[in-house]
Design an enzyme around this catalytic site. Structure first.
Site, mmCIF file in Angstrom:
data_model
loop_
_atom_site.group_PDB
_atom_site.id
_atom_site.type_symbol
_atom_site.label_atom_id
_atom_site.label_comp_id
_atom_site.label_asym_id
_atom_site.label_seq_id
_atom_site.Cartn_x
_atom_site.Cartn_y
_atom_site.Cartn_z
ATOM 1 N N ARG A 1 -5.579 1.805 4.247
ATOM 2 C CA ARG A 1 -4.484 2.281 3.241
ATOM 3 C C ARG A 1 -4.636 1.356 1.996
ATOM 4 N NH1 ARG A 1 1.028 0.443 3.540
ATOM 5 N NH2 ARG A 1 0.599 0.012 5.541
ATOM 6 N N ASP B 1 14.218 8.415 -1.071
ATOM 7 C CA ASP B 1 15.333 8.601 -1.746
ATOM 8 C C ASP B 1 15.709 7.464 -2.736
ATOM 9 O OD1 ASP B 1 16.096 10.871 -0.347
ATOM 10 O OD2 ASP B 1 17.731 10.173 0.626
ATOM 11 N N ARG C 1 -0.254 -1.466 14.819
ATOM 12 C CA ARG C 1 0.073 -0.955 13.584
ATOM 13 C C ARG C 1 -0.754 -1.779 12.566
ATOM 14 N NH1 ARG C 1 6.541 -1.665 13.120
ATOM 15 N NH2 ARG C 1 6.113 -1.497 10.717
ATOM 16 N N SER D 1 3.862 -6.711 3.996
ATOM 17 C CA SER D 1 5.079 -6.975 3.125
ATOM 18 C C SER D 1 5.772 -8.241 3.956
ATOM 19 C CB SER D 1 6.137 -5.882 3.499
ATOM 20 O OG SER D 1 6.301 -5.385 4.933
ATOM 21 N N ALA E 1 5.050 -3.545 -0.154
ATOM 22 C CA ALA E 1 4.679 -4.828 -1.072
ATOM 23 C C ALA E 1 3.361 -4.727 -1.788
ATOM 24 C CB ALA E 1 4.827 -5.888 -0.186
ATOM 25 N N HIS F 1 20.526 7.184 2.903
ATOM 26 C CA HIS F 1 19.409 6.013 3.261
ATOM 27 C C HIS F 1 18.922 5.672 2.125
ATOM 28 C CE1 HIS F 1 15.827 8.210 3.702
ATOM 29 N NE2 HIS F 1 16.569 9.184 4.465
ATOM 30 N N ASN G 1 -2.919 -7.470 2.989
ATOM 31 C CA ASN G 1 -1.518 -7.358 2.321
ATOM 32 C C ASN G 1 -0.478 -6.668 3.184
ATOM 33 O OD1 ASN G 1 0.596 -7.255 0.742
ATOM 34 N ND2 ASN G 1 -0.169 -5.805 -0.652
#
Length: 610
Positions: A524, A337, A455, A556, A425, A11, A554
């Site tokens: 965050r 990854d 979220r 994404s 982002a 992925h 901010n």
């Protein structure tokens, strides 16, 4: 000397180009194909890297793949043999793909590279790096440190799931490893699956959900699922899991232990899921803290580098920093990854070719702004072709107009400069909002992002102002550290609000910047630096001059299930399919009310849910 790194076939496929030790370009394939977490060969990302480096595939000295397929095949075979007959269904599903494609990956890679070169096969130097070597190299060699302890933690590579390394100049040695099936990443993913979210995609939802819950199940996890030692090493009881032998993450014993079947995806969240999220987050933080403490003791280093998917757990990263185990921490922004493409290429440069590192005191990621950019002329041509209505402003007018829109509580799509590499982002492909608005968090989640209301959103803050607003005094350019909002900026809930539980706490304002303050007063944080993103820094500066607040929301620039936008066309489609009210691309400004009604679209159903 040019080295092309490639990660693919699991992925987050990606490509990265290194020239004489400098990262010239890096991008994920998903940004071009518009398929989130695209695992295919990153042909588009490779072509972009070659174009950015003004070279052809035949000008590349070495291509390096981030994995060793035969070692991974060995692990799969040994796992199946050790679990006969339980793993037969999984074995039967996996083997045709391995026999047909993955065992002959070297030949397949040469064929794919040949297609880019316009031939049947590419016959240049093709190398393979071990998965966790690529992770560790992406963390250490890209960091500003000349010496550091290096921790990598993920689901699994070939065999390794967790490694401790020691970096010294151009040397990087892996000292300790934990092997499959014992994996912190897979333990976290088991709870991702059990709480009804998608594995390898929804783990960050667990992290965001955790503050709504209580760690009521943490002791049960430690008593039954994981045998955690003082040095952070661990062993997982496989009776509770199904990822070795089955086609799911958890077993019936897991379900019995935690009192029921897995939550059905998209069904209502209950306090139980919140408590489960809080529990696995607490256990994960404890494991990471013990590993970090051991790394400090084992290496004697005062600086730490992190990579691997678990390193995207910014709450755990913030705990390590707060505990003072190391003086400084650097986290690879593309820790998953995708970052393996960068790491594999840097490993070849420093270890295979024995090249020294430049002692410049700066990281090599250049703010993670390593993707495509578009000139003002290209932007206008592409928007005109899309049928958009826009105006073009000077630099100062652009900043002033955007700040005015933000102060009016408008959601602003903001696309500038080179696209970010990695999952965050960072001010070049972002949706921005006013953090002072108590409505902004809910508005962006439900009307713009079309995602779960719980979220949280991240704050971008000027680096020079971060300590005034957050409990953080160091750089956090890649949004990978969580810190608390400072006490003097907080708003205390009243008694009725304090008594609320779970998701009921969502709409209680908790600070002067409620849109970016989570229910536990955490945030965050992204620190914005004038040197790496001047236009975004200037936007924050002007917003501060006019409001007294140097912080912006901010998130994404995409909707749920969609990769972050790459091109002006991507940005315009997202703008026209959501309730984003302003779009700023380069020096071009678009107002929603000016756009042709015929181009409006329902964007909610266009992408598979994450």
């Amino acid at each position: 000397m040019r080295i092309l790194g490639i990660s693919a076939f699991y992925h987050d496929s990606a490509a990265a180009l290194i020239e004489d030790g400098r990262i010239v370009a890096a991008a994920q394939e998903e940004r071009f194909t518009r398929r989130k977490h695209d695992p295919g060969f990153p042909a588009n990302a490779v072509r972009y890297c070659l174009a950015e480096g003004a070279c052809a595939i035949d000008d590349i000295d070495h291509v390096v793949f981030y994995d060793k397929p035969f070692l991974k095949f060995e692990r799969l075979l040994e796992t199946y043999l050790a679990t006969v007959p339980g793993g037969f269904r999984s074995f039967r599903a996996a083997m045709p793909v391995w026999v047909k494609e993955k065992l002959f990956q070297k030949k397949g890679l040469r064929r794919k590279l040949g297609e880019i070169a316009g031939s049947k096969s590419w016959d240049g130097s093709l190398l393979f790096s071990e998965h966790h070597v690529a992770h560790a190299a992406s963390a250490f060699f890209a960091s500003p440190f000349q010496n550091a302890a290096v921790l990598t933690m993920d689901g699994v590579g070939e065999w390794c799931t967790t490694s401790l390394g020691h970096g010294n100049g151009k040397r990087l040695d892996l000292l300790k490893e934990i092997h499959f099936p014992h994996s912190l990443g897979l333990l976290y993913s088991a709870f991702t699956y059990y709480t009804g979210f998608k594995v390898n995609s929804g783990e960050y939802k667990i992290m965001g959900l955790a503050p709504y819950g209580r760690p009521l199940y943490a002791q049960a996890i430690l008593d039954h699922l994981i045998d955690l030692k003082a040095d952070g090493s661990f062993w997982l009881d496989q009776r509770y899991f199904d990822y070795c032998t089955g086609l799911t993450m958890t077993s019936s014993a897991f379900h019995e232990l935690f009192g029921g079947e897995p939550r059905k995806p998209e069904s209502p969240l209950t306090q139980r899921e919140m408590d489960l999220a809080a529990s696995i987050q607490a256990v994960t933080e404890e494991v990471v803290l013990r590993l970090a403490t051991f790394a400090r003791r084992e290496t004697g280093e005062r600086q730490l580098c992190l990579a691997g998917g678990v390193a995207l757990n910014c709450v755990a990263n913030g705990r390590v920093l707060k505990e003072g185990i190391f003086d400084d921490i650097w986290i690879q922004p593309a820790a998953g990854d995708a970052g393996g493409a960068v790491g594999a290429a840097l490993a070849v440069w420093h270890q295979y070719l024995d090249k020294d590192r430049a002692p410049n005191g700066c990281d090599l990621m250049e703010g993670a702004y390593l993707g495509p950019t578009y000139s003002q002329e290209e932007i206008e041509q592409r928007l005109t072709a899309a049928g958009a209505v826009y105006g073009v402003l000077s630099d100062s007018e652009l900043i002033s107009t955007t700040v005015s829109a933000l102060m009016e509580e408008k959601a602003v799509g903001w696309m500038q400069g080179r696209m970010e590499f990695g999952p965050r982002a960072l001010g070049n492909r972002s949706i921005l909002g006013d953090p002072r608005s108590p409505r902004m968090q809910k508005t962006l989640n439900l009307k713009v992002k079309y995602r779960e209301s719980f979220r949280p959103f991240a704050p971008s803050v000027r680096r020079e102002d971060v300590a005034e607003w957050f409990g953080l005094s160091t750089d956090s350019p890649y949004m990978l550290l969580v810190a608390d909002v400072r006490e003097e900026k907080r708003v205390r809930p009243n008694l009725d609000e304090e008594a609320l539980f779970g998701i009921e706490r969502l709409n209680v304002p908790r600070s002067d910047i409620p849109a970016v303050t989570h229910v536990d007063y955490s945030a965050r944080v992204q620190t914005v630096h004038r040197e790496t993103n001047r236009r975004y820094w200037e936007l924050l500066t002007t917003f501060k001059e006019r409001t007294g607040c140097p912080v912006l929301v901010n998130t994404s620039f995409n909707v749920r299930g969609e990769p972050i936008v790459c091109s002006p066309e991507d940005a315009y489609r997202c703008f026209m399919g959501t309730e984003i009210e302003r779009l700023v691309i380069g020096n071009t400004v678009l107002r929603k009310e000016d756009q042709p009604a015929a181009l409006m679209r329902d964007y909610k159903e266009e992408f598979e849910l994450d």
